[in-house]
Design a protein around this motif. Structure first.
Motif, PDB file in Angstrom:
ATOM      1  N   TYR A   4      -6.184   0.610 -12.317  1.00 37.52           N
ATOM      2  CA  TYR A   4      -6.316   0.110 -10.948  1.00 37.52           C
ATOM      3  C   TYR A   4      -4.975   0.041 -10.211  1.00 37.52           C
ATOM      4  O   TYR A   4      -4.952   0.010  -8.995  1.00 37.52           O
ATOM      5  CB  TYR A   4      -6.985  -1.267 -10.954  1.00 37.52           C
ATOM      6  CG  TYR A   4      -8.455  -1.175 -11.268  1.00 37.52           C
ATOM      7  CD1 TYR A   4      -9.352  -0.751 -10.308  1.00 37.52           C
ATOM      8  CD2 TYR A   4      -8.931  -1.492 -12.532  1.00 37.52           C
ATOM      9  CE1 TYR A   4     -10.700  -0.643 -10.587  1.00 37.52           C
ATOM     10  CE2 TYR A   4     -10.276  -1.380 -12.831  1.00 37.52           C
ATOM     11  CZ  TYR A   4     -11.156  -0.960 -11.851  1.00 37.52           C
ATOM     12  OH  TYR A   4     -12.492  -0.847 -12.134  1.00 37.52           O
ATOM     13  N   GLU A   5      -3.880   0.022 -10.941  1.00 40.42           N
ATOM     14  CA  GLU A   5      -2.574   0.032 -10.290  1.00 40.42           C
ATOM     15  C   GLU A   5      -2.312   1.362  -9.590  1.00 40.42           C
ATOM     16  O   GLU A   5      -1.495   1.446  -8.687  1.00 40.42           O
ATOM     17  CB  GLU A   5      -1.467  -0.265 -11.302  1.00 40.42           C
ATOM     18  CG  GLU A   5      -1.473  -1.694 -11.781  1.00 40.42           C
ATOM     19  CD  GLU A   5      -0.352  -1.961 -12.770  1.00 40.42           C
ATOM     20  OE1 GLU A   5       0.450  -1.051 -13.032  1.00 40.42           O
ATOM     21  OE2 GLU A   5      -0.305  -3.085 -13.272  1.00 40.42           O
ATOM     22  N   LEU A   7      -4.462   2.785  -7.718  1.00 37.15           N
ATOM     23  CA  LEU A   7      -5.152   2.737  -6.429  1.00 37.15           C
ATOM     24  C   LEU A   7      -4.201   2.436  -5.271  1.00 37.15           C
ATOM     25  O   LEU A   7      -4.429   2.891  -4.155  1.00 37.15           O
ATOM     26  CB  LEU A   7      -6.256   1.674  -6.460  1.00 37.15           C
ATOM     27  CG  LEU A   7      -7.566   2.087  -7.087  1.00 37.15           C
ATOM     28  CD1 LEU A   7      -8.542   0.921  -7.087  1.00 37.15           C
ATOM     29  CD2 LEU A   7      -8.161   3.263  -6.362  1.00 37.15           C
ATOM     30  N   ILE A   8      -3.176   1.671  -5.499  1.00 41.70           N
ATOM     31  CA  ILE A   8      -2.266   1.282  -4.419  1.00 41.70           C
ATOM     32  C   ILE A   8      -1.568   2.497  -3.814  1.00 41.70           C
ATOM     33  O   ILE A   8      -1.656   2.715  -2.605  1.00 41.70           O
ATOM     34  CB  ILE A   8      -1.269   0.215  -4.908  1.00 41.70           C
ATOM     35  CG1 ILE A   8      -2.033  -1.068  -5.246  1.00 41.70           C
ATOM     36  CG2 ILE A   8      -0.200  -0.050  -3.853  1.00 41.70           C
ATOM     37  CD1 ILE A   8      -1.202  -2.123  -5.928  1.00 41.70           C
ATOM     38  N   ILE A  10      -2.383   5.645  -4.069  1.00 38.07           N
ATOM     39  CA  ILE A  10      -3.395   6.573  -3.561  1.00 38.07           C
ATOM     40  C   ILE A  10      -3.913   6.089  -2.217  1.00 38.07           C
ATOM     41  O   ILE A  10      -4.034   6.863  -1.261  1.00 38.07           O
ATOM     42  CB  ILE A  10      -4.539   6.738  -4.581  1.00 38.07           C
ATOM     43  CG1 ILE A  10      -4.042   7.491  -5.806  1.00 38.07           C
ATOM     44  CG2 ILE A  10      -5.735   7.452  -3.957  1.00 38.07           C
ATOM     45  CD1 ILE A  10      -5.039   7.559  -6.943  1.00 38.07           C
ATOM     46  N   THR A  11      -4.206   4.801  -2.114  1.00 38.54           N
ATOM     47  CA  THR A  11      -4.677   4.226  -0.854  1.00 38.54           C
ATOM     48  C   THR A  11      -3.620   4.370   0.225  1.00 38.54           C
ATOM     49  O   THR A  11      -3.936   4.695   1.377  1.00 38.54           O
ATOM     50  CB  THR A  11      -5.045   2.742  -1.050  1.00 38.54           C
ATOM     51  OG1 THR A  11      -6.012   2.649  -2.085  1.00 38.54           O
ATOM     52  CG2 THR A  11      -5.592   2.151   0.222  1.00 38.54           C
ATOM     53  N   PHE A  12      -2.363   4.139  -0.118  1.00 42.55           N
ATOM     54  CA  PHE A  12      -1.280   4.279   0.848  1.00 42.55           C
ATOM     55  C   PHE A  12      -1.207   5.707   1.385  1.00 42.55           C
ATOM     56  O   PHE A  12      -1.093   5.923   2.595  1.00 42.55           O
ATOM     57  CB  PHE A  12       0.051   3.882   0.209  1.00 42.55           C
ATOM     58  CG  PHE A  12       1.230   4.090   1.108  1.00 42.55           C
ATOM     59  CD1 PHE A  12       1.470   3.222   2.162  1.00 42.55           C
ATOM     60  CD2 PHE A  12       2.082   5.159   0.918  1.00 42.55           C
ATOM     61  CE1 PHE A  12       2.550   3.415   3.004  1.00 42.55           C
ATOM     62  CE2 PHE A  12       3.160   5.359   1.754  1.00 42.55           C
ATOM     63  CZ  PHE A  12       3.398   4.490   2.801  1.00 42.55           C
ATOM     64  N   ILE A  14      -3.603   7.996   1.405  1.00 42.05           N
ATOM     65  CA  ILE A  14      -4.804   8.298   2.190  1.00 42.05           C
ATOM     66  C   ILE A  14      -4.712   7.666   3.572  1.00 42.05           C
ATOM     67  O   ILE A  14      -5.011   8.312   4.590  1.00 42.05           O
ATOM     68  CB  ILE A  14      -6.077   7.845   1.440  1.00 42.05           C
ATOM     69  CG1 ILE A  14      -6.309   8.741   0.223  1.00 42.05           C
ATOM     70  CG2 ILE A  14      -7.296   7.859   2.360  1.00 42.05           C
ATOM     71  CD1 ILE A  14      -7.412   8.269  -0.698  1.00 42.05           C
ATOM     72  N   MET A  15      -4.287   6.416   3.642  1.00 45.46           N
ATOM     73  CA  MET A  15      -4.181   5.738   4.940  1.00 45.46           C
ATOM     74  C   MET A  15      -3.111   6.380   5.822  1.00 45.46           C
ATOM     75  O   MET A  15      -3.282   6.480   7.037  1.00 45.46           O
ATOM     76  CB  MET A  15      -3.901   4.253   4.748  1.00 45.46           C
ATOM     77  CG  MET A  15      -5.066   3.492   4.149  1.00 45.46           C
ATOM     78  SD  MET A  15      -6.626   3.746   5.037  1.00 45.46           S
ATOM     79  CE  MET A  15      -6.241   3.045   6.609  1.00 45.46           C
ATOM     80  N   THR A  16      -2.016   6.831   5.225  1.00 50.85           N
ATOM     81  CA  THR A  16      -0.994   7.534   5.996  1.00 50.85           C
ATOM     82  C   THR A  16      -1.574   8.808   6.587  1.00 50.85           C
ATOM     83  O   THR A  16      -1.346   9.121   7.762  1.00 50.85           O
ATOM     84  CB  THR A  16       0.226   7.861   5.107  1.00 50.85           C
ATOM     85  OG1 THR A  16       0.732   6.645   4.554  1.00 50.85           O
ATOM     86  CG2 THR A  16       1.305   8.554   5.893  1.00 50.85           C
TER      87      THR A  16
END
Length: 123
Positions: A4-5, A7-8, A10-12, A14-16
């Motif tokens: 799960y670490e 995900l941070i 990857i999410t960053f 994707i959001m960028t």
């Protein structure tokens, strides 16, 4: 098992990407509206001067915009540094000071641009 670490970051990323896509889509729509306006004016027989056409795509430059940007970047840099100091953990101070140095230096650059731009405009 899933880490799960992971995900941070990857999410960053994707959001960028999402933010960049939205920015370019909105900018494209703005250009499309300008083209529609020009086309409509030409269809109605109105004459468009080259200066008017050139001014369509360029936002107005406010003389104080560089000062506002400088103050925002300076505040962000100081806030990052203060956050690191307020955490009170020795291992957190240096990274937050380093992170805060970037916006602080960008703010200083905008101050210099604002100051020299002001003197250039007065001559």
């Amino acid at each position: 098992m899933f880490d799960y670490e992971l995900l941070i970051p990857i999410t960053f990323l994707i959001m960028t990407g999402v933010v960049l896509i939205v920015y370019f889509v909105l900018k494209s729509r703005s250009r499309l509206e300008i083209h529609r306006t020009v086309r409509s004016a030409l269809d109605k027989g109105q004459e468009l001067t080259p200066e008017l056409i050139e001014s369509f795509g360029q936002p107005r430059k406010d003389p104080q915009s560089d000062l506002r940007k400088a103050l925002i970047w300076l505040a962000l840099g100081i806030a990052c540094a203060a956050f690191g100091l307020l955490l009170g953990k020795e291992e957190a101070v240096r990274p937050f000071l380093a992170i805060g140095a970037f916006p602080l230096l960008i703010g200083i650059a905008y101050l210099v641009i604002w100051r020299f731009g002001e003197t250039q405009a007065s001559h």
